[in-house]
Design an enzyme around this catalytic site. Structure first.
Site, mmCIF file in Angstrom:
data_model
loop_
_atom_site.group_PDB
_atom_site.id
_atom_site.type_symbol
_atom_site.label_atom_id
_atom_site.label_comp_id
_atom_site.label_asym_id
_atom_site.label_seq_id
_atom_site.Cartn_x
_atom_site.Cartn_y
_atom_site.Cartn_z
ATOM 1 N N HIS A 122 0.812 -1.221 0.000
ATOM 2 C CA HIS A 122 0.000 0.000 0.000
ATOM 3 C C HIS A 122 0.845 1.271 0.000
ATOM 4 C CE1 HIS A 122 -3.584 -2.474 1.801
ATOM 5 N NE2 HIS A 122 -3.385 -2.704 0.519
ATOM 6 N N CYS A 134 3.219 16.014 -15.111
ATOM 7 C CA CYS A 134 3.468 16.231 -16.546
ATOM 8 C C CYS A 134 4.653 15.405 -17.054
ATOM 9 C CB CYS A 134 3.748 17.713 -16.800
ATOM 10 S SG CYS A 134 5.176 18.332 -15.868
ATOM 11 N N GLY A 190 -1.728 -9.472 12.512
ATOM 12 C CA GLY A 190 -2.351 -8.167 12.754
ATOM 13 C C GLY A 190 -3.089 -7.554 11.592
ATOM 14 N N ASN A 216 -3.373 -12.728 16.096
ATOM 15 C CA ASN A 216 -4.278 -11.580 16.247
ATOM 16 C C ASN A 216 -5.007 -11.752 17.581
ATOM 17 O OD1 ASN A 216 -6.430 -9.679 15.930
ATOM 18 N ND2 ASN A 216 -6.253 -9.839 13.705
ATOM 19 N N PRO A 217 -5.045 -10.719 18.414
ATOM 20 C CA PRO A 217 -5.736 -10.897 19.704
ATOM 21 C C PRO A 217 -7.252 -11.009 19.556
ATOM 22 C CG PRO A 217 -4.922 -8.639 19.467
ATOM 23 C CD PRO A 217 -4.407 -9.410 18.288
ATOM 24 N N ALA A 234 0.769 -9.283 18.887
ATOM 25 C CA ALA A 234 1.955 -9.682 18.126
ATOM 26 C C ALA A 234 3.250 -9.479 18.915
ATOM 27 C CB ALA A 234 2.010 -8.888 16.823
HETATM 28 P P1 OAD Z 1 -7.259 -3.148 10.376
HETATM 29 O O1 OAD Z 1 -7.384 -1.957 11.239
HETATM 30 O O2 OAD Z 1 -8.382 -3.453 9.457
HETATM 31 O O3 OAD Z 1 -7.047 -4.430 11.293
HETATM 32 C C1 OAD Z 1 -6.087 -4.448 12.305
HETATM 33 C C2 OAD Z 1 -6.060 -5.817 12.919
HETATM 34 O O4 OAD Z 1 -5.021 -5.854 13.866
HETATM 35 C C3 OAD Z 1 -7.355 -6.189 13.651
HETATM 36 O O5 OAD Z 1 -7.780 -7.478 13.229
HETATM 37 C C4 OAD Z 1 -6.942 -6.202 15.124
HETATM 38 O O6 OAD Z 1 -7.624 -7.169 15.894
HETATM 39 C C5 OAD Z 1 -5.476 -6.560 15.002
HETATM 40 N N1 OAD Z 1 -4.661 -6.125 16.148
HETATM 41 C C6 OAD Z 1 -4.844 -5.087 16.999
HETATM 42 N N2 OAD Z 1 -3.855 -5.024 17.902
HETATM 43 C C7 OAD Z 1 -3.011 -6.062 17.621
HETATM 44 C C8 OAD Z 1 -1.798 -6.527 18.186
HETATM 45 N N3 OAD Z 1 -1.240 -5.928 19.252
HETATM 46 N N4 OAD Z 1 -1.209 -7.613 17.632
HETATM 47 C C9 OAD Z 1 -1.747 -8.237 16.552
HETATM 48 N N5 OAD Z 1 -2.889 -7.834 15.981
HETATM 49 C C10 OAD Z 1 -3.514 -6.762 16.499
HETATM 50 O O7 OAD Z 1 -5.869 -3.022 9.593
HETATM 51 P P2 OAD Z 1 -5.404 -3.780 8.283
HETATM 52 O O8 OAD Z 1 -5.949 -5.164 8.230
HETATM 53 O O9 OAD Z 1 -3.945 -3.600 8.167
HETATM 54 O O10 OAD Z 1 -5.257 0.331 3.471
HETATM 55 O O11 OAD Z 1 -6.115 -2.903 7.176
HETATM 56 C C11 OAD Z 1 -5.899 -3.179 5.839
HETATM 57 C C12 OAD Z 1 -5.886 -1.901 5.042
HETATM 58 O O12 OAD Z 1 -7.075 -1.164 5.302
HETATM 59 C C13 OAD Z 1 -4.798 -0.919 5.432
HETATM 60 O O13 OAD Z 1 -3.549 -1.224 4.827
HETATM 61 C C14 OAD Z 1 -5.338 0.368 4.904
HETATM 62 C C15 OAD Z 1 -6.758 0.261 5.368
HETATM 63 O O14 OAD Z 1 -7.686 0.927 4.620
HETATM 64 C C16 OAD Z 1 -5.004 1.437 2.789
HETATM 65 O O15 OAD Z 1 -4.830 2.513 3.345
HETATM 66 C C17 OAD Z 1 -4.941 1.228 1.319
#
Ligand code: OAD
Length: 244
Positions: A122, A134, A190, A216-217, A234
């Protein structure tokens, strides 16, 4: 968490000839970077993506969106990699040529932790590109507009991150998909598994015969694809899972 599941996952990782590690915002949560979708702290809980992370939004409110990214840049500059980033970097360094690290994160914390050749699906918060430049645009010669613009054509500088409705960088996606198709183990850390095509990588790996481990918690949509679900933060789980 079930100790025997973690020990099984450790065995798979140790035996793997090729491991794909896919990370999302959760890997940086313990560094203090908010995730996107966590109910109280997630960025999208406070802001509407359509207002901030689309080309249309940038054209409508360039100053506002630029400032939002500046705010996120400042926030990330103030934090450091956590034990999860460090455990991944150490593991990859100890298993040269066998680990592909793919991240959806734009914060650069894997690189700061020492990971090399990180595939950023991303983009990266700290790079800029041009909004329909341009071809002669020069980031060192910009008009003092807010956001900065090209002195030749007026195109706006923009953060080099993937916005909603945009394609992922083609080479990065190809390399990530190839890694998924050839991995023995896919370690997913995560991510909510809601944003494609990144969310499709564990399924691709699973279909090609890889063991899928989810860290993932909270429960996530990827749990059904997983051979092992390690329900833990994590920063706590990875130093144990990836201990040498
Ligand atoms: P999300 O915010 O959708 O999900 C974050 C995940 O991390 C959740 O499932 C939480 O339960 C988990 N989580 C929270 N704390 C944690 C910890 N300490 N250890 C492990 N896991 C934990 O984020 P992404 O899945 O990364 O895209 O989101 C995907 C994309 O959506 C992002 O890259 C972004 C967003 O829109 C763009 O900006 C293009």
């Amino acid at each position: 968490m079930d100790a025997s599941t973690e020990s099984l996952a450790r065995q798979w990782l140790r035996a793997a000839r090729h491991t794909l590690i896919l990370t999302g915002a959760g890997v940086s949560a313990e560094s203090g970077v908010p995730t996107f979708r966590d109910a109280l702290t997630g960025l999208w809980a406070r802001f509407n993506p359509e207002d901030l992370a689309t080309e249309a939004a940038y054209r409508d409110h360039p100053g506002l969106v630029w400032d939002w990214y500046e705010m996120r840049r400042d926030m990330v500059r103030a934090v450091a990699p956590n034990p999860a980033h460090l455990a991944i970097a150490r593991w990859a360094a100890a298993h040269p040529g066998t680990v592909t690290l793919v991240t959806q994160n734009v914060d650069g914390l894997h690189q700061q932790a020492g990971s090399e050749h990180v595939i950023e699906l991303h983009g990266n918060l700290f790079r800029n590109s041009w909004l329909h430049g341009c071809g002669r645009c020069d980031a060192h010669r910009t008009d003092a507009t807010h956001p900065p613009s090209c002195t030749a054509c007026g195109a706006l500088l923009r953060p080099a991150v993937v916005w909603f409705g945009e394609d992922l960088p083609r080479v990065a996606l190809y390399r990530a998909q190839h890694a998924a198709e050839t991995a023995d183990v896919c370690l997913v850390v995560g991510t909510s598994g809601l944003v494609y095509p990144a969310a499709g990588l564990p399924g691709l790996a699973n279909a090609a015969g890889a063991k899928v481990i989810v860290v993932n918690p909270q429960p996530s949509t990827l749990d059904t694809t997983a051979d092992a679900v390690l329900q833990a933060p994590a920063g706590e789980c990875l130093p144990r899972l990836l201990a040498m």
